[in-house]
Design a protein around this motif. Structure first.
Motif, PDB file in Angstrom:
ATOM      1  N   ARG A 162      -2.127   8.121  -4.406  1.00  0.00           N
ATOM      2  CA  ARG A 162      -3.387   7.794  -3.722  1.00  0.00           C
ATOM      3  C   ARG A 162      -3.652   6.308  -3.905  1.00  0.00           C
ATOM      4  O   ARG A 162      -2.966   5.646  -4.690  1.00  0.00           O
ATOM      5  N   ILE A 163      -4.666   5.823  -3.193  1.00  0.00           N
ATOM      6  CA  ILE A 163      -5.079   4.434  -3.367  1.00  0.00           C
ATOM      7  C   ILE A 163      -6.561   4.380  -3.712  1.00  0.00           C
ATOM      8  O   ILE A 163      -6.979   3.601  -4.559  1.00  0.00           O
ATOM      9  N   ALA A 164      -7.348   5.257  -3.069  1.00  0.00           N
ATOM     10  CA  ALA A 164      -8.790   5.266  -3.313  1.00  0.00           C
ATOM     11  C   ALA A 164      -9.070   5.432  -4.807  1.00  0.00           C
ATOM     12  O   ALA A 164      -8.493   6.294  -5.462  1.00  0.00           O
ATOM     13  N   ALA A 219       0.839  -1.203   0.000  1.00  0.00           N
ATOM     14  CA  ALA A 219       0.000   0.000   0.000  1.00  0.00           C
ATOM     15  C   ALA A 219       0.873   1.252   0.000  1.00  0.00           C
ATOM     16  O   ALA A 219       0.605   2.222  -0.721  1.00  0.00           O
ATOM     17  N   PHE A 220       1.947   1.224   0.793  1.00  0.00           N
ATOM     18  CA  PHE A 220       2.870   2.366   0.848  1.00  0.00           C
ATOM     19  C   PHE A 220       3.472   2.627  -0.531  1.00  0.00           C
ATOM     20  O   PHE A 220       3.556   3.772  -0.982  1.00  0.00           O
ATOM     21  N   THR A 221       3.881   1.540  -1.203  1.00  0.00           N
ATOM     22  CA  THR A 221       4.508   1.667  -2.521  1.00  0.00           C
ATOM     23  C   THR A 221       3.516   2.226  -3.549  1.00  0.00           C
ATOM     24  O   THR A 221       3.860   3.103  -4.347  1.00  0.00           O
ATOM     25  N   ILE A 222       2.283   1.736  -3.499  1.00  0.00           N
ATOM     26  CA  ILE A 222       1.272   2.230  -4.443  1.00  0.00           C
ATOM     27  C   ILE A 222       1.020   3.719  -4.206  1.00  0.00           C
ATOM     28  O   ILE A 222       0.993   4.527  -5.133  1.00  0.00           O
ATOM     29  N   LEU A 224      -6.331  -3.017   0.750  1.00  0.00           N
ATOM     30  CA  LEU A 224      -6.674  -2.125  -0.366  1.00  0.00           C
ATOM     31  C   LEU A 224      -8.164  -1.812  -0.376  1.00  0.00           C
ATOM     32  O   LEU A 224      -8.582  -0.713  -0.741  1.00  0.00           O
ATOM     33  N   LYS A 225      -8.958  -2.793   0.036  1.00  0.00           N
ATOM     34  CA  LYS A 225     -10.410  -2.581   0.124  1.00  0.00           C
ATOM     35  C   LYS A 225     -10.710  -1.485   1.152  1.00  0.00           C
ATOM     36  O   LYS A 225     -11.506  -0.587   0.907  1.00  0.00           O
ATOM     37  N   LYS A 262     -10.344  -0.420  -6.134  1.00  0.00           N
ATOM     38  CA  LYS A 262     -11.208  -1.403  -6.808  1.00  0.00           C
ATOM     39  C   LYS A 262     -10.333  -2.605  -7.155  1.00  0.00           C
ATOM     40  O   LYS A 262      -9.342  -2.469  -7.875  1.00  0.00           O
ATOM     41  N   ILE A 263     -10.695  -3.760  -6.654  1.00  0.00           N
ATOM     42  CA  ILE A 263      -9.813  -4.923  -6.760  1.00  0.00           C
ATOM     43  C   ILE A 263     -10.354  -5.940  -7.761  1.00  0.00           C
ATOM     44  O   ILE A 263     -11.557  -6.201  -7.819  1.00  0.00           O
TER      45      ILE A 263
END
Lengths: 180, 311
Positions: free
Chosen positions: B150-152, B141-144, B175-176, B181-182
């Motif tokens: 952002r992640i959202a 998550a940190f890398t993304i 991530l959820k 969106k997975i």
């Protein structure tokens, strides 16, 4: 709780002007000087000192910000670990004259931690200390080179420095808990 | 924060955000000449690895050392465990040394949860069976976030052996919670039963699955957990499911490719994809260190104060 205002916006501006002059005088100008603010209010005070020095000398002194969370000696005594903020050290501090800046000097433990943190970035030729308020009650042999205002306090009192960067107005308050 | 990090399933989005923000300051520390801070001086961590691991163990050990924690590595094949000691007694013995952190990897799901119940130390799950691998999900998550800001709202695909992957499970939860969106892409045999369609879209074709994705996470084919004939051969797997540079062409133009390691080149990922400009696999390793430092720092505070060696 009793709140009493000690300094207003104009007082703070005059104090910072005087401190800027003192810094320039003592260092014979700004050659090799770098101003390092300690999060959070110290960072604001540092930036204002840089602005004042620019007005007086017409030069931009290097400025950096320091978060000391990783160097505190009271991590096990606090209810919660401090929120970690960004350290921004864009300059090489080796052989520089560092002016460490904080808003309030109290026990001296923050300054001790800040000096440890600085040592991990290099070896300054000198570290000087500038604080807006010295409220006494030192627990370590540390004293400031530049003091905005000495305000003797009791331990039950608290000094609150509010600056426009994250408050409505510039002011310094003394707050006493209890007896209303 | 709780005193332990056992899984992402029970973590809140606020906890995850706090860990990621704190990790960002630790990442700055890692870029300095002196990469060590005195923050957890006098604390002791035990790395208890019942399963082989190079990078997770190295990463935890280095994170501990960068925080000035004392480190004990418990190597299982040479320890009393090989002489038949129960896990309970092993933990109680270790704890008698006055330990603050237990980092545990075990082939059985739920072992970290068991240890957290019998120990006052902060327990960090470094991978338990096919259940979870929370620090891997946090570093992903940190890398993304670092790459994409952002992640959202991002479209993120996880490709490969979802069934046996604790990394996939932790990542899906993480991530959820952060609003991504997975999409899961795998053969029918490697998708676990019970994944609802509101959790993730499921694709059984890699090329249509990859289309338009912002992030693609490849998973390792876990040969040590493949006894049930989930696919015919690794060559066939690569042909149908392998992540190649050509296949990446279907994704978003600035797609990033991730892999938790260790990679099986030519099985789940081709070298032309793993070494491409899309790959952030080496950043994941660096970020793992910063994230694990943040977890140690934050958990240290969550342990009850005045912690004593337990009787």
């Amino acid at each position: 709780m009793i709140r009493r205002q000690l300094l207003d916006e104009h007082d703070i501006a005059r104090i910072l002007s005087r401190m800027a002059h003192e810094i320039i005088e003592r260092n014979h100008g700004c050659e090799g000087v770098c101003i390092v603010g300690i999060h959070r209010a110290g960072v604001y005070v540092a930036k204002r000192l840089v602005d004042k020095i620019r007005l007086i000398e017409g030069v931009d002194v290097a400025v950096a910000s320091l978060d000391i969370s990783f160097y505190r000696d009271d991590l096990n005594r606090r209810k919660s670990h401090p929120v970690v903020r960004k350290t921004e050290m864009p300059i090489d501090i080796n052989d520089k004259k560092i002016i460490l800046v904080d808003d309030v000097l109290f026990t001296g433990r923050t300054i001790r931690a800040a000096m440890d943190a600085l040592n991990d970035f290099g070896r300054p030729s000198e570290i000087q200390l500038a604080v807006l308020i010295d409220r006494g009650h030192r627990e370590l042999p540390i004293r400031a080179d530049y003091v905005g205002k000495n305000i003797p306090t009791s331990r039950s009192e608290n000094i609150k420095v509010m600056l426009k960067e994250d408050a409505d107005a510039d002011m310094v308050l003394v707050i006493r808990e209890g007896d209303d | 924060m709780e005193k332990d990090l056992l899984d992402i399933k029970s973590a809140t989005a606020a906890d995850i955000e706090l860990i990621l923000n704190t990790a960002s300051s630790f990442k700055d520390v890692l870029s300095r000449d002196i990469k060590k801070v005195p923050t957890l001086r006098g604390k002791t961590a035990v790395n208890l690895f019942f399963e082989p691991s190079t990078r997770t163990k190295t990463s935890f050990e280095l994170a501990e050392k960068r925080l000035s924690t004392d480190v004990v590595n418990f190597v299982v094949p040479t320890s009393s465990v090989a002489k038949g000691e129960t896990l309970y007694d092993t933990i109680k013995t270790i704890e008698s040394y006055g330990i603050d952190f237990i980092i545990i990897r075990h082939q059985c799901s739920g072992v970290p949860h068991f240890i957290s119940k019998i120990s006052n130390a902060s327990v960090i799950n470094a991978g338990d069976g096919i259940n979870e691998h929370p620090t891997q999900a946090l570093l992903d998550a940190f890398t993304i976030k670092e790459q994409k800001g952002r992640i959202a709202g991002l479209k993120i695909a996880i490709v490969g052996d979802i069934l046996h992957s604790r990394v996939a499970k932790s990542n899906i939860y993480c991530l959820k919670k952060l609003g991504a969106k997975i999409r899961l892409i795998a053969p029918h045999t490697l998708i676990p039963a019970g994944i609802e369609h509101d959790v993730a879209e499921i694709y059984h074709d890699v090329e249509s699955g990859i289309a338009g994705m912002d992030v693609i996470m490849a998973l390792r084919i876990q040969q040590e957990r493949q006894s049930g004939g989930f696919f015919s051969s690794t060559d066939e797997y690569f042909k149908f499911w392998g992540l190649t540079l050509k296949r990446l062409g279907k994704a978003s133009p600035d797609v990033i490719v991730m892999h938790p390691g260790p990679m099986n080149r030519g099985v789940e990922i081709a070298s032309d994809a793993a070494d491409s400009r899309h790959s952030v696999i080496n950043s994941q390793v660096t970020n793992g260190l910063a994230v694990r430092m943040a977890v140690l720092y934050l958990l240290d505070n969550a342990r009850p104060k005045g912690f004593q060696i337990s009787d």
